[in-house]
Motif scaffolding. Structure first.
Motif, PDB file in Angstrom:
ATOM      1  N   SER A  63     -52.006 -31.614 -14.473  1.00 46.00           N
ATOM      2  CA  SER A  63     -53.026 -31.831 -13.449  1.00 46.00           C
ATOM      3  C   SER A  63     -52.968 -33.265 -12.927  1.00 46.00           C
ATOM      4  N   THR A  70     -61.384 -34.491 -12.615  1.00 46.07           N
ATOM      5  CA  THR A  70     -61.230 -33.476 -13.653  1.00 46.07           C
ATOM      6  C   THR A  70     -62.574 -32.892 -14.077  1.00 46.07           C
ATOM      7  N   SER A  94     -55.693 -34.036 -20.030  1.00 47.37           N
ATOM      8  CA  SER A  94     -55.764 -34.562 -18.672  1.00 47.37           C
ATOM      9  C   SER A  94     -56.211 -36.014 -18.656  1.00 47.37           C
ATOM     10  N   ASN A  98     -50.890 -37.672 -16.972  1.00 47.68           N
ATOM     11  CA  ASN A  98     -50.728 -36.898 -15.746  1.00 47.68           C
ATOM     12  C   ASN A  98     -49.306 -37.122 -15.240  1.00 47.68           C
TER      13      ASN A  98
END
Length: 294
Positions: A63, A70, A94, A98
């Motif tokens: 992500s 997030t 996350s 990333n």
């Protein structure tokens, strides 16, 4: 001044290509792949059960969102019925890593890149397992204050959408990146020869502890942290200390902690803080052992 310019040139030539590549690839994924990655989280069937923390942790790493992107996404996924343990795995990994940060970490070398990927994944997956057994059928997170995630990539022209995303990326990380380079250059220029090597050498056994402690105040942005780590590694910082730094840094960054406190509550926030410190130390010790064997 000549010494300062020499180290400045070396730092820029060494790390700037990774920063630029990270900006380009990170923005490309955010514009063209974000919906796919986040859609995959919701498409995981409940039949996976607890094992769903594995793909959830992987998707968290893929992500491209920062923490403030997030959490609204996690709130949206929670409202759609995504399991708490999967959410924990997704959010934890996350926070730590990333696609853009992966490119930055590549500047530290292949071994540290692989170890960083492995430990960030494990940190996310284990967080999901712990939430599964701690929460049971109860809610672990409180997303009541979060609305839907805001999408900034709305320009109908795909090329402009990508350029605008890259511009936001440069604005968000550029200042910290060059501050990191400047700090590293000042460290190299004005610290007495051998002082850094003496410091890290005398603390080799406690390297993961040192790395974990340094990560808390010194990590502000991944792009700014990597130049410092490269310099410290040249001065004798162990691989385990680097791993511990890369785990505690983003996990305890003030902006991230502020956001996470809102969804954890006091008790769960303490558990989160203890978990990340213990995991970082264990990962650092393991990384030193692995690198000694290799």
């Amino acid at each position: 001044m000549e010494r300062f310019m020499m180290y400045l040139t070396m730092q820029i030539e060494g790390i700037l290509p990774y920063w630029i590549l990270g900006i380009v690839l990170g923005s490309a994924l955010a514009v063209f792949g974000k919906s796919f990655v986040h859609g995959m989280v919701m498409k995981m069937g409940n039949s996976l059960g607890l094992f769903g923390v594995v793909p959830a942790s992987v998707l968290g790493i893929l992500s491209p969102l920062c923490m403030y992107g997030t959490l609204p996404l996690a709130a949206s996924l929670s409202r759609r019925g995504l399991r708490e343990d999967w959410l924990a795995a997704f959010m934890m990994s996350s926070v730590l890593l990333n696609p853009q940060m992966i490119i930055y970490v590549a500047a530290l070398g292949k071994t540290l890149l692989i170890l960083t990927l492995l430990f960030c994944f494990l940190c996310g997956a284990l967080a999901g397992v712990l939430v599964h057994f701690l929460a049971g059928n109860r809610r672990f997170f409180n997303f009541s204050g979060f609305g839907e995630a805001e999408d900034h990539d709305t320009d109908p022209r795909m090329g402009m959408r990508l350029l605008k995303n890259m511009g936001r990326n440069v604005k968000a990380t550029g200042g910290w990146f060059f501050l990191g380079i400047l700090t590293a250059v000042l460290f190299q220029t004005f610290l007495p020869a051998g002082a850094g090597r003496d410091f890290f050498g005398h603390h080799e056994m406690a390297g993961p502890v040192l790395g974990a402690l340094l990560g808390i105040p010194f990590y502000v942005c991944g792009g700014g942290a990597v130049p410092l780590l490269l310099t410290w590694m040249e001065e004798g910082m162990s691989g385990g200390a680097v791993i511990a730094f890369l785990l505690t840094g983003p996990a305890t960054k003030v902006t991230n902690l502020t956001a996470l406190k809102a969804v954890f509550g006091a008790r769960h926030f303490v558990l989160y803080s203890a978990y990340i410190i213990v995991f970082a130390l264990a990962a650092g010790i393991t990384a030193n052992w692995v690198m000694t064997l290799s």
